[in-house]
Design a protein around this motif. Structure first.
Motif, short mmCIF file in Angstrom:
data_model
loop_
_atom_site.label_atom_id
_atom_site.label_comp_id
_atom_site.label_asym_id
_atom_site.label_seq_id
_atom_site.Cartn_x
_atom_site.Cartn_y
_atom_site.Cartn_z
N UNK A 26 0.85 -1.16 -0.18
CA UNK A 26 0.18 0.07 -0.05
C UNK A 26 0.87 1.23 0.04
N UNK A 27 1.99 1.26 0.80
CA UNK A 27 2.65 2.36 0.95
C UNK A 27 3.56 2.67 -0.36
N UNK A 28 4.10 1.32 -1.08
CA UNK A 28 4.91 1.56 -2.39
C UNK A 28 3.71 2.18 -3.40
N UNK A 29 2.57 1.81 -3.29
CA UNK A 29 1.50 2.22 -4.41
C UNK A 29 1.41 3.71 -4.24
N UNK A 30 1.43 4.26 -2.95
CA UNK A 30 1.14 5.48 -2.69
C UNK A 30 2.27 6.48 -3.18
N UNK A 31 3.47 5.80 -3.05
CA UNK A 31 4.64 6.45 -3.33
C UNK A 31 4.80 6.35 -5.07
N UNK A 32 4.35 5.32 -5.53
CA UNK A 32 4.34 5.44 -7.01
C UNK A 32 3.50 6.70 -7.61
N UNK A 33 2.19 6.72 -6.94
CA UNK A 33 1.33 7.84 -7.23
C UNK A 33 1.72 9.12 -6.73
N UNK A 34 2.63 9.24 -6.02
CA UNK A 34 3.20 10.53 -5.38
C UNK A 34 2.30 11.09 -4.43
N UNK A 35 1.62 10.29 -3.85
CA UNK A 35 0.76 10.59 -3.09
C UNK A 35 1.33 10.55 -1.33
N UNK A 36 2.41 11.44 -0.97
CA UNK A 36 3.25 11.64 -0.22
C UNK A 36 2.56 11.57 1.42
N UNK A 37 1.51 12.24 1.57
CA UNK A 37 0.98 12.42 2.71
C UNK A 37 0.45 11.15 3.28
N UNK A 38 -0.42 10.69 2.22
CA UNK A 38 -0.91 9.12 2.62
C UNK A 38 0.17 8.12 2.80
N UNK A 39 1.16 8.31 2.16
CA UNK A 39 2.25 7.46 2.21
C UNK A 39 2.84 7.62 3.89
N UNK A 40 2.98 8.88 4.23
CA UNK A 40 3.53 9.10 5.55
C UNK A 40 2.43 8.40 6.53
N UNK A 41 1.28 8.68 6.47
CA UNK A 41 0.30 8.30 7.20
C UNK A 41 0.42 6.78 7.48
N UNK A 42 0.54 5.88 6.57
CA UNK A 42 0.51 4.47 6.55
C UNK A 42 1.58 4.10 6.99
N UNK A 43 2.69 4.66 6.74
CA UNK A 43 4.16 4.28 7.20
C UNK A 43 4.29 4.49 8.64
N UNK A 44 3.41 5.42 9.30
CA UNK A 44 3.48 5.43 10.96
C UNK A 44 3.20 4.28 11.57
N UNK A 45 2.10 3.59 11.08
CA UNK A 45 1.52 2.35 11.79
C UNK A 45 2.32 1.10 11.36
N UNK A 46 2.75 1.20 10.14
CA UNK A 46 3.71 0.34 9.44
C UNK A 46 4.86 -0.15 10.03
N UNK A 47 5.61 0.90 10.40
CA UNK A 47 6.83 0.75 11.19
C UNK A 47 6.98 0.30 12.57
N UNK A 48 5.82 0.21 13.33
CA UNK A 48 5.47 -0.11 14.70
C UNK A 48 5.37 -1.64 14.68
N UNK A 49 5.25 -2.13 13.32
CA UNK A 49 4.97 -3.85 13.24
C UNK A 49 5.94 -4.34 13.13
N UNK A 50 7.30 -3.84 12.96
CA UNK A 50 8.62 -4.39 12.42
C UNK A 50 9.51 -4.41 13.37
#
Length: 646
Positions: free
Chosen positions: A413-437
């Motif tokens: 999902x984050x990769x797709x946001x990056x491809x579409x240059x939806x940077x705010x959406x990418x950042x929002x998803x990234x915040x919860x993503x990194x907590x799972x790793x």
């Protein structure tokens, strides 16, 4: 196999096997259901436990039965597996347009590989059936035909298709619901092939029933788009034909548009010409019936333009307009022997020196055989060599060290946001993503650093020097310090290649041209060497080539840039084509600049770049690349001499 080797193999296979086991159990799927027709339950259990080497092709087949995108894995395969894949790919490329050559290649394959897996047998029977279908159509297209002969050959055709299905399904499967089985896209495709054969010989009702079974299975399976793209275009193609036969033009139109939208959103060209041609046929039938709705007229115009675009693209680069596609993906797969050879050279060692440093393991001759692909190393020897070369991460594992499908979905999902240059959406998803790793794991830490630095930099929240520092830190998570002249022999994994490419880009923009060029060239050589067997680009290859051609163009080396553009376009035409429009545009740029130097070729160059610019423009539109469309519209006057809008 001794105890030490057994323990290592368990570690080697823990990622793929553990992931498959957890996903199978989560969905309540039995060993028998997932393994049926592919391997025994005992073999499956050993794969899941890591007691036997993970086989790329069989593993992909099983994962696809679970609906898991195999792109989530980065794995190793031996020469036999990759050679077989390449040979099958060569058949796919010619089966529709050069049937005689396809038949010859099929015969060669049968002799070359005596021992074949069930899915290989299914593939070969599928290709043979397609060739029989084409011969059948050609033989009986005239009105004056031998009825008895037509009936006999029709029965042979259907029987060939039935045998294709039976490679992995049991006798009597037709009498059961498909939901009783667990099916991979290539198995569903075999059933659709049987339905097509039934339709061809006039058994329309049976064809409709069979098609409905497959369509219902795909719908109920709720495949995510990356798996759905492997089968839905074929479902829609037959669906359009059957619905037209039944007089349901609007249902046929719906099938076509659903497949088209899936292709567009997944940056895919799988069966795109087939889909566009059949969709135009549907729209023509709608027009004949007098349904002159403005919506249909607009769709017909757009579909016509898209079809012309793909046909012209394939023609200009001598690529088949119609071909078959495999469901097995190798853009995430490294060959064992070549990997070990490249890493040895990256460390500046001869086979003799490696053997001398490890006297209890391998001789120089054994090392050479492993590197040549004529011998597969034992688990113990593979581990020893990889540790000796300081390489981690290529151990048959996921892109991240996790056994959670949810985490992998979120990464995509984050990769797709990056491809579409939806940077705010990418950042929002990234915040919860990194907590799972677990960021203490090198591969996970690398991913977090890479994503965080990219998103922050694009959101203008990170200075250039700090961005470069984070990129270098991320790369060092899995790559040892090597002299730059040895980088061309390092086996760059997906994220490593992209990271190194981004580092080179930043260095060039900061004025360090020679260093950037050296990095790009080393990366390019590494990926070219790894692609030699399959001829399919690794994901990082696109990032690297993009940076390299930009660098060459910026320094007026247009011919070198265009040469690399053409090479990667030809490679991408056998894979995903989301970036083809950029490389076409780069050729346009080179031709535009060369016109000033070669006045005698100005008209030739103008005609060539006009064609390529229009294809770039239409491809950007096809894949909903809004920023690219806007950019091309701004450049239209320069390259076409006139404004244009879609």
């Amino acid at each position: 196999m001794n105890k030490e080797e057994l323990l290592w193999l368990r570690r080697y296979n823990q990622y793929c096997g553990k992931f498959m086991y957890k996903e199978r159990c989560r969905r309540g799927i039995s060993e028998q259901k997932i393994s049926r027709g592919v391997c025994t339950r005992t073999e499956l259990r050993k794969m899941e436990n890591g007691d036997t080497p993970w086989k790329k092709m069989i593993g992909d087949y099983l994962l696809q039965r679970l609906g898991v995108p195999t792109e989530y894995f980065e794995v190793m395969a031996d020469a036999r597996e990759l050679n077989g894949w390449r040979d099958r790919e060569d058949i796919c490329l010619v089966v529709f347009e050069q049937p005689q050559k396809a038949q010859q290649l099929l015969e060669v394959y049968q002799k070359k590989y005596r021992k074949k897996t069930p899915f290989e047998e299914q593939f070969l029977k599928k290709m043979q059936t397609i060739l029989m279908m084409q011969a059948y159509k050609k033989s009986f297209e005239s009105k004056s035909v031998d009825v008895e002969r037509e009936k006999s050959e029709g029965e042979n055709l259907v029987e060939s298709a039935r045998q294709t299905v039976l490679c992995t399904l049991p006798d009597g499967w037709e009498k059961k619901k498909l939901s009783k089985f667990l099916l991979a896209p290539c198995e569903l495709e075999s059933i659709l092939l049987l339905a097509n054969c039934l339709l061809l010989i006039g058994k329309t009702d049976e064809a409709m029933q069979m098609h409905k079974k497959v369509a219902d299975y795909v719908k109920q399976a709720k495949f995510e788009p990356k798996v759905q793209i492997l089968i839905y275009p074929q479902v829609a193609l037959l669906g359009m034909k059957l619905e037209l036969y039944a007089g349901n033009e609007e249902k046929a139109f719906s099938y076509g548009m659903e497949a088209l939208e899936l292709l567009r959103h997944q940056y895919s060209q799988r069966y795109v010409v087939f889909v566009l041609e059949e969709l135009l046929n549907v729209l023509e039938c709608i027009s004949v019936k007098g349904k002159e709705d403005q919506k249909y007229k607009e769709e017909e115009t757009e579909v016509t333009e898209f079809l012309k675009t793909f046909e012209e693209l394939y023609r200009l680069f001598s690529h088949p307009k119609k071909r078959m596609w495999q469901s097995i993906i190798v853009s995430n797969t490294h060959e064992i022997g070549l990997t070990l050879k490249m890493l040895r050279k990256a460390m500046g060692l001869s086979a003799a020196k490696v053997s001398a440093a490890n006297p209890d393991h391998l001789t120089a001759r054994q090392i050479e055989k492993i590197e040549a692909g004529t011998h597969r190393p034992s688990g113990r020897n593979y581990e020893m060599l990889m540790q000796f070369y300081h390489k981690t991460g290529l151990e048959g594992q996921l892109l991240l060290e996790t056994d959670s499908l949810e985490v992998l979905h979120q990464r995509q999902e984050i990769v797709d946001f990056i491809i579409r240059e939806e940077w705010d959406n990418a950042w929002e998803s990234f915040q919860s993503f990194k907590e799972k790793l677990d960021v203490n794991v090198p591969l996970n830490r690398q991913e977090v650093l890479f994503m965080e630095s990219n998103i922050l930099y694009k959101r203008e929240k990170l200075a250039s020097d700090e961005y470069l520092r984070m990129l270098k830190e991320a790369l060092s998570c899995t790559m040892p310090e090597l002299p730059l002249e040895k980088w061309n022999m390092w086996v760059f994994q997906r994220e490593e290649g992209s990271l190194a490419g981004n580092i080179a880009d930043k260095l060039e923009k900061s004025g360090e041209y020679e260093c950037a060029k050296q990095i790009y060239q080393a990366l390019y050589e590494s990926f070219e060497l790894q692609m030699k067997r399959t001829q399919i680009p690794y994901r990082g290859y696109v990032v690297i080539t993009t940076g390299l051609v930009n660098l060459l163009g910026d320094h007026k080396l247009y011919r070198q840039s265009m040469q690399k553009d053409k090479k990667i376009i030809k490679a991408l035409l056998n894979d995903t084509i989301e970036d083809v429009d950029f490389f076409l545009y780069d050729i346009c740029w080179g031709l535009y600049e060369l016109e000033k130097e070669e006045v005698d070729k100005k008209e030739e160059y103008q005609n060539w770049r006009r064609k390529l610019f229009l294809i770039s423009y239409q491809l950007a539109s096809f894949f909903y690349s809004e920023n690219s469309v806007k950019f091309y519209e701004e450049q239209a006057v320069k390259y076409l001499g006139e404004k244009m809008t879609l």
